[in-house]
Motif scaffolding. Structure first.
Motif, PDB file in Angstrom:
ATOM      1  N   UNK A 102       8.131   1.772  -4.307  1.00  0.00           N
ATOM      2  CA  UNK A 102       7.839   0.981  -5.507  1.00  0.00           C
ATOM      3  C   UNK A 102       6.760  -0.054  -5.199  1.00  0.00           C
ATOM      4  N   UNK A 103       6.217  -0.610  -6.296  1.00  0.00           N
ATOM      5  CA  UNK A 103       5.193  -1.622  -6.109  1.00  0.00           C
ATOM      6  C   UNK A 103       5.701  -2.847  -5.380  1.00  0.00           C
ATOM      7  N   UNK A 104       6.911  -3.281  -5.723  1.00  0.00           N
ATOM      8  CA  UNK A 104       7.503  -4.445  -5.063  1.00  0.00           C
ATOM      9  C   UNK A 104       7.751  -4.171  -3.587  1.00  0.00           C
ATOM     10  N   UNK A 105       8.250  -2.970  -3.283  1.00  0.00           N
ATOM     11  CA  UNK A 105       8.499  -2.613  -1.881  1.00  0.00           C
ATOM     12  C   UNK A 105       7.193  -2.525  -1.101  1.00  0.00           C
ATOM     13  N   UNK A 106       6.157  -2.012  -1.773  1.00  0.00           N
ATOM     14  CA  UNK A 106       4.846  -1.908  -1.121  1.00  0.00           C
ATOM     15  C   UNK A 106       4.350  -3.302  -0.719  1.00  0.00           C
ATOM     16  N   UNK A 107       4.419  -4.256  -1.649  1.00  0.00           N
ATOM     17  CA  UNK A 107       3.938  -5.600  -1.360  1.00  0.00           C
ATOM     18  C   UNK A 107       4.769  -6.272  -0.277  1.00  0.00           C
ATOM     19  N   UNK A 108       6.081  -6.027  -0.304  1.00  0.00           N
ATOM     20  CA  UNK A 108       6.965  -6.646   0.683  1.00  0.00           C
ATOM     21  C   UNK A 108       6.673  -6.120   2.093  1.00  0.00           C
ATOM     22  N   UNK A 109       6.544  -4.818   2.197  1.00  0.00           N
ATOM     23  CA  UNK A 109       6.260  -4.237   3.512  1.00  0.00           C
ATOM     24  C   UNK A 109       4.864  -4.631   3.994  1.00  0.00           C
ATOM     25  N   UNK A 168      -1.842   1.568   3.063  1.00  0.00           N
ATOM     26  CA  UNK A 168      -3.292   1.659   3.235  1.00  0.00           C
ATOM     27  C   UNK A 168      -4.012   1.053   2.039  1.00  0.00           C
ATOM     28  N   UNK A 169      -5.016   0.234   2.346  1.00  0.00           N
ATOM     29  CA  UNK A 169      -5.978  -0.201   1.348  1.00  0.00           C
ATOM     30  C   UNK A 169      -7.312   0.444   1.705  1.00  0.00           C
ATOM     31  N   UNK A 170      -7.881   1.213   0.780  1.00  0.00           N
ATOM     32  CA  UNK A 170      -9.108   1.970   1.043  1.00  0.00           C
ATOM     33  C   UNK A 170     -10.148   1.653  -0.015  1.00  0.00           C
ATOM     34  N   UNK A 171     -11.404   1.744   0.406  1.00  0.00           N
ATOM     35  CA  UNK A 171     -12.497   1.523  -0.553  1.00  0.00           C
ATOM     36  C   UNK A 171     -13.691   2.381  -0.156  1.00  0.00           C
ATOM     37  N   UNK A 172     -14.448   2.814  -1.171  1.00  0.00           N
ATOM     38  CA  UNK A 172     -15.685   3.573  -0.966  1.00  0.00           C
ATOM     39  C   UNK A 172     -16.763   2.882  -1.793  1.00  0.00           C
ATOM     40  N   UNK A 173     -17.755   2.298  -1.115  1.00  0.00           N
ATOM     41  CA  UNK A 173     -18.826   1.606  -1.826  1.00  0.00           C
ATOM     42  C   UNK A 173     -19.712   2.608  -2.542  1.00  0.00           C
ATOM     43  N   UNK A 174     -20.197   2.218  -3.715  1.00  0.00           N
ATOM     44  CA  UNK A 174     -21.068   3.097  -4.500  1.00  0.00           C
ATOM     45  C   UNK A 174     -22.536   2.915  -4.088  1.00  0.00           C
ATOM     46  N   UNK A 175     -23.260   4.025  -4.175  1.00  0.00           N
ATOM     47  CA  UNK A 175     -24.722   3.996  -4.010  1.00  0.00           C
ATOM     48  C   UNK A 175     -25.154   3.307  -2.718  1.00  0.00           C
ATOM     49  N   UNK A 176     -24.461   3.615  -1.641  1.00  0.00           N
ATOM     50  CA  UNK A 176     -24.849   3.100  -0.327  1.00  0.00           C
ATOM     51  C   UNK A 176     -25.269   4.261   0.554  1.00  0.00           C
ATOM     52  N   UNK A 200     -18.998  -1.765  -8.134  1.00  0.00           N
ATOM     53  CA  UNK A 200     -19.667  -1.496  -6.852  1.00  0.00           C
ATOM     54  C   UNK A 200     -18.885  -0.585  -5.912  1.00  0.00           C
ATOM     55  N   UNK A 201     -17.623  -0.207  -6.296  1.00  0.00           N
ATOM     56  CA  UNK A 201     -16.817   0.575  -5.359  1.00  0.00           C
ATOM     57  C   UNK A 201     -15.640   1.249  -6.055  1.00  0.00           C
ATOM     58  N   UNK A 202     -15.087   2.268  -5.330  1.00  0.00           N
ATOM     59  CA  UNK A 202     -13.792   2.845  -5.681  1.00  0.00           C
ATOM     60  C   UNK A 202     -12.749   2.140  -4.806  1.00  0.00           C
ATOM     61  N   UNK A 203     -11.607   1.765  -5.424  1.00  0.00           N
ATOM     62  CA  UNK A 203     -10.566   1.050  -4.687  1.00  0.00           C
ATOM     63  C   UNK A 203      -9.259   1.824  -4.783  1.00  0.00           C
ATOM     64  N   UNK A 204      -8.537   1.943  -3.617  1.00  0.00           N
ATOM     65  CA  UNK A 204      -7.289   2.713  -3.571  1.00  0.00           C
ATOM     66  C   UNK A 204      -6.227   1.922  -2.795  1.00  0.00           C
ATOM     67  N   UNK A 205      -4.984   2.005  -3.275  1.00  0.00           N
ATOM     68  CA  UNK A 205      -3.820   1.511  -2.529  1.00  0.00           C
ATOM     69  C   UNK A 205      -2.942   2.730  -2.277  1.00  0.00           C
ATOM     70  N   UNK A 206      -2.840   3.140  -1.036  1.00  0.00           N
ATOM     71  CA  UNK A 206      -2.195   4.405  -0.670  1.00  0.00           C
ATOM     72  C   UNK A 206      -0.993   4.138   0.238  1.00  0.00           C
ATOM     73  N   UNK A 207      -0.130   5.125   0.327  1.00  0.00           N
ATOM     74  CA  UNK A 207       0.978   5.056   1.283  1.00  0.00           C
ATOM     75  C   UNK A 207       1.415   6.464   1.652  1.00  0.00           C
ATOM     76  N   UNK A 208       2.102   6.560   2.780  1.00  0.00           N
ATOM     77  CA  UNK A 208       2.647   7.837   3.257  1.00  0.00           C
ATOM     78  C   UNK A 208       3.755   7.510   4.250  1.00  0.00           C
ATOM     79  N   UNK A 209       4.589   8.499   4.506  1.00  0.00           N
ATOM     80  CA  UNK A 209       5.698   8.294   5.433  1.00  0.00           C
ATOM     81  C   UNK A 209       5.720   9.381   6.490  1.00  0.00           C
ATOM     82  N   UNK A 210       5.926   8.949   7.733  1.00  0.00           N
ATOM     83  CA  UNK A 210       6.087   9.884   8.839  1.00  0.00           C
ATOM     84  C   UNK A 210       7.373  10.680   8.603  1.00  0.00           C
ATOM     85  N   UNK A 211       7.268  12.018   8.698  1.00  0.00           N
ATOM     86  CA  UNK A 211       8.427  12.866   8.430  1.00  0.00           C
ATOM     87  C   UNK A 211       9.405  12.930   9.591  1.00  0.00           C
ATOM     88  N   UNK A 212       9.089  12.284  10.710  1.00  0.00           N
ATOM     89  CA  UNK A 212      10.003  12.282  11.858  1.00  0.00           C
ATOM     90  C   UNK A 212      11.184  11.357  11.569  1.00  0.00           C
TER      91      UNK A 212
END
Length: 230
Positions: free
Chosen positions: A115-122, A187-195, A167-179
């Motif tokens: 959840x969003x709250x859990x994401x911010x807390x972690x 993850x916070x990710x960004x891709x700048x435009x026209x660079x 000026x950019x694409x912005x992403x807030x991502x997450x994943x979990x190790x299956x072990x």
């Protein structure tokens, strides 16, 4: 003047063909040197008499005429092979670089939900000093947000939120190790435009075990998913 060719043909020494005034004469040193009466003659060498000196002089004169005929050349010397390098200090040679790769056992949980709250807390629980920042060079810039989210979703990397800024694409991502450890990558990710060159900036925090190894394995999964832009 000497003519070595005649000496060789007639088998005799050079005196036969050299005028007396041009012949080299060997003169024994007098008992007293003519230029310094205070210096006496050197003592005679034991075992060498006058006849031996005359014979030696004759051999030297003959060698000047006959000594160059059919003299075998000295065999060329071969430089010894260099000894193998010995590591006396025990440091060894520089190791070959080890290429990073995704561990075969590292997989992602396709059913994880955060959840969003859990994401911010972690995210806040992991110090910024422990975040892993990675820049991925891109060969081409993705045309849209969906062009990034769709292939990442196929490898179980979920999107918490995303948006397109001027000026950019912005992403807030997450994943979990299956072990069994079940670490979560935030993850916070960004891709700048026209660079140029285009690149993707990843800031990764690992909630749980794994640390840098888990982050590196996650990055390899991202690279494989976005191979069309790498």
């Amino acid at each position: 003047k000497e003519f070595n060719t005649l000496s060789l043909v007639y088998g005799t020494t050079s005196e036969t063909f050299i005028a007396e005034e041009n012949q080299v004469k060997f003169v024994k040193m007098p008992a007293e040197h003519p230029l310094d009466g205070s210096v006496g003659a050197p003592p005679p060498v034991p075992g060498i008499d006058d006849a031996a000196v005359d014979s030696l002089a004759h051999q030297v004169q003959e060698s000047s005429l006959l000594g160059h005929e059919n003299v075998p050349a000295a065999p060329p010397t071969t430089a010894p092979a260099p000894a193998p390098e010995v590591d006396l200090l025990g440091f060894g040679t520089d190791p070959a670089p080890v290429l990073a790769h995704t561990p075969a056992s590292f997989t992602l949980n396709p059913n994880v939900v955060v959840s969003g709250e859990e994401y911010q807390s972690k995210w806040g629980a992991v110090p910024d000093a422990e975040a892993h920042v990675v820049i991925l060079p891109l060969s081409t810039q993705p045309p849209s947000i969906d062009a990034v989210e769709a292939p990442l979703g196929q490898v179980s990397i979920k999107t918490m939120a995303s948006g397109e800024l001027p000026t950019e694409f912005k992403f807030f991502l997450y994943a979990q190790d299956a072990s069994p450890a079940g670490s979560i990558m935030l993850v916070q990710a960004s891709i700048a435009k026209n660079t140029s060159p285009a690149e993707m900036l990843l800031t990764i925090k690992v909630s749980g075990l794994g640390g840098r190894d888990a982050a590196d394995a996650f990055v390899e999964i991202v690279k494989n998913a976005l191979a069309a832009y790498m």
